[in-house]
Write a protein that holds these residues in place. Structure first.
Motif, short mmCIF file in Angstrom:
data_model
loop_
_atom_site.label_atom_id
_atom_site.label_comp_id
_atom_site.label_asym_id
_atom_site.label_seq_id
_atom_site.Cartn_x
_atom_site.Cartn_y
_atom_site.Cartn_z
N ARG A 80 35.68 -86.53 -5.66
CA ARG A 80 35.80 -85.99 -7.12
C ARG A 80 36.35 -84.32 -6.75
NH1 ARG A 80 29.39 -86.28 -7.91
NH2 ARG A 80 29.30 -84.86 -5.79
N ASP A 81 35.57 -83.74 -5.34
CA ASP A 81 35.32 -82.67 -4.95
C ASP A 81 36.74 -82.35 -4.61
OD1 ASP A 81 32.77 -82.11 -5.64
OD2 ASP A 81 31.84 -82.64 -3.56
N VAL A 82 38.13 -82.53 -3.71
CA VAL A 82 39.16 -82.43 -3.58
C VAL A 82 40.59 -83.32 -4.62
CG1 VAL A 82 38.31 -82.01 -0.77
CG2 VAL A 82 39.13 -84.00 -1.55
N THR A 83 41.92 -82.71 -4.08
CA THR A 83 42.49 -83.55 -4.77
C THR A 83 43.06 -84.08 -3.82
OG1 THR A 83 42.90 -82.37 -6.99
CG2 THR A 83 44.77 -83.58 -6.20
N LYS A 108 30.07 -84.89 6.07
CA LYS A 108 29.46 -83.16 6.81
C LYS A 108 28.87 -82.56 5.84
CE LYS A 108 28.34 -81.93 11.51
NZ LYS A 108 28.97 -81.28 12.54
N ALA A 109 30.04 -81.27 5.11
CA ALA A 109 30.16 -80.70 5.10
C ALA A 109 29.59 -80.96 3.45
CB ALA A 109 31.44 -79.95 4.31
N GLY A 110 28.96 -82.37 2.98
CA GLY A 110 28.31 -82.42 1.65
C GLY A 110 29.51 -82.18 0.90
N LEU A 111 30.34 -82.49 0.60
CA LEU A 111 32.18 -82.90 -0.26
C LEU A 111 32.39 -84.53 -0.88
CD1 LEU A 111 34.89 -80.18 0.54
CD2 LEU A 111 32.19 -79.89 -0.35
#
Length: 381
Positions: free
Chosen positions: A169-172, A162-165
């Motif tokens: 890829r965008d977090v570990t 929902k937040a576009g993440l």
């Protein structure tokens, strides 16, 4: 409440399903009539004994199941026990499971049907130290994010989506153990926690800077109910084939729910005693922790405007919609197709049980419910 943690959403569920055959449930066949004319029933919990299941424990201890002519055996869950799989394999008569995880198993062939929704709200948090600045799901970008896996992370991934993440890829992503030590040590930036369990573990720990127990203001909490990605959790599931074809089982389902819901009503009005019942049954968690848990679980159950246990169609559909669109780090969704609602859940038996309880003068909505205040001790003692 949980199984062990791995990466895949559906893959994790299937892996556990293969292990579930070696669970602790009694492999006896269809229950018949026991001694004294009672009907034996096996209920499979989804985790170890704790106040998360206080209503079921109270129903057994206070004789509410016996009033219905049932002799209920409560089967404790564990790391490698998937309750909906135990149920589908005929090793239990009813089971407690989170809705999206059970629907994923159902899509893979488990013939199960939801017959009651105990928790009306989600109890899942993502917690971080306040100085990390994580005040929304978007702030998770670039952070080390703990989660348990095996379906407990669906709401987290939905919030990131929902937040576009992109979770891949965008977090570990870090496989989190069933405690909060990784967060307290600083190994991860945000940890998964249940409002009634792991979050309390933080408030039971000492802040090395002050020598006192941590205060709530030391942490930031992402609550999926507020974020808008909450999914339905603790629900009662029945064997779908027997529910459709076995009249005796249908009657047992209604009786089981009547006893169960009376147990939850009792725990709403007798929080401390239900804590004592859970401790007596062998919970490994301390007394203040269990009181916190009983109080927090009540917040998830009450109020129940349509009557405790009723499956709300809008909430159910919202859970399904999230399960169809949320992707994990491998691009998998929880569900690949929308379940047929008429076969996946029914309110028939819970409504009959509620009619019985209303007829006995019981408050089944808890409109005036007010939680108590709990003081936690170090380590939850």
């Amino acid at each position: 409440m949980r199984t062990s943690a791995r990466r895949g959403l559906v893959a994790g569920i299937l892996s556990v399903a293969l292990l579930a055959g070696c669970g602790t449930a009694d492999p006896a066949g269809t229950p018949g009539t026991g001694s004294g004319g009672t009907t034996p029933v096996r209920l499979q919990l989804q985790w170890f004994v704790q106040a998360q299941f206080a209503g079921f424990i109270a129903a057994a201890d206070q004789g509410f199941y016996a009033e219905q002519g049932l002799d209920v055996q409560i089967l404790e869950g564990g790391v490698d026990i998937v309750p909906q799989t135990v149920l589908a394999q005929g090793q239990a008569d009813f089971a407690v499971a989170w809705v999206p995880k059970a629907l994923a198993s159902r899509e893979q062939g488990a013939a199960i049907t939801q017959i009651a929704q105990i928790f009306q709200r989600s109890g899942t948090y993502q917690v971080s130290f306040a100085d990390k600045g994580i005040r929304s799901p978007a702030d998770l970008r670039g952070k080390k994010v703990g989660n348990w896996g095996f379906g407990n992370e669906f709401e987290l991934f939905a919030a990131m989506t929902k937040a576009g993440l992109d979770p891949g890829r965008d977090v570990t992503l870090v496989q989190q153990q069933f405690d909060m030590q990784a967060l307290l040590r600083g190994d991860i930036d945000a940890a998964q926690a249940m409002s009634y369990n792991e979050y309390a573990q933080l408030l039971e720990a000492k802040d090395p800077a002050t020598g006192q127990l941590y205060r709530p203001e030391a942490f930031t909490v992402l609550d999926w109910n507020t974020v808008g990605t909450a999914m339905l959790q603790d629900a009662v599931w029945a064997n779908g084939e027997r529910l459709a074809n076995d009249e005796a089982y249908q009657e047992t389902a209604t009786k089981f729910l009547a006893g169960t819901l009376k147990g939850w009503i009792y725990c709403r009005d007798n929080v401390s005693h239900c804590r004592d019942l859970v401790v007596k049954r062998g919970s490994k968690l301390g007394a203040s922790h269990q009181l916190w848990q009983a109080n927090e679980v009540n917040k998830l159950v009450w109020p129940s405007p349509d009557g405790i246990g009723t499956i709300d169609e809008a909430a159910w559909n919202a859970t399904v919609d999230l399960a169809l669109t949320t992707r994990n780090q491998d691009g998998q969704t929880v569900l690949t197709k929308r379940p047929e609602a008429a076969a996946a859940y029914t309110n028939e038996h819970v409504r009959a049980a509620l009619d019985q309880l209303r007829g006995a003068g019981l408050d089944v909505t808890g409109a005036g419910y007010q939680p108590t205040t709990v003081t936690l001790n170090e380590g939850g003692a």
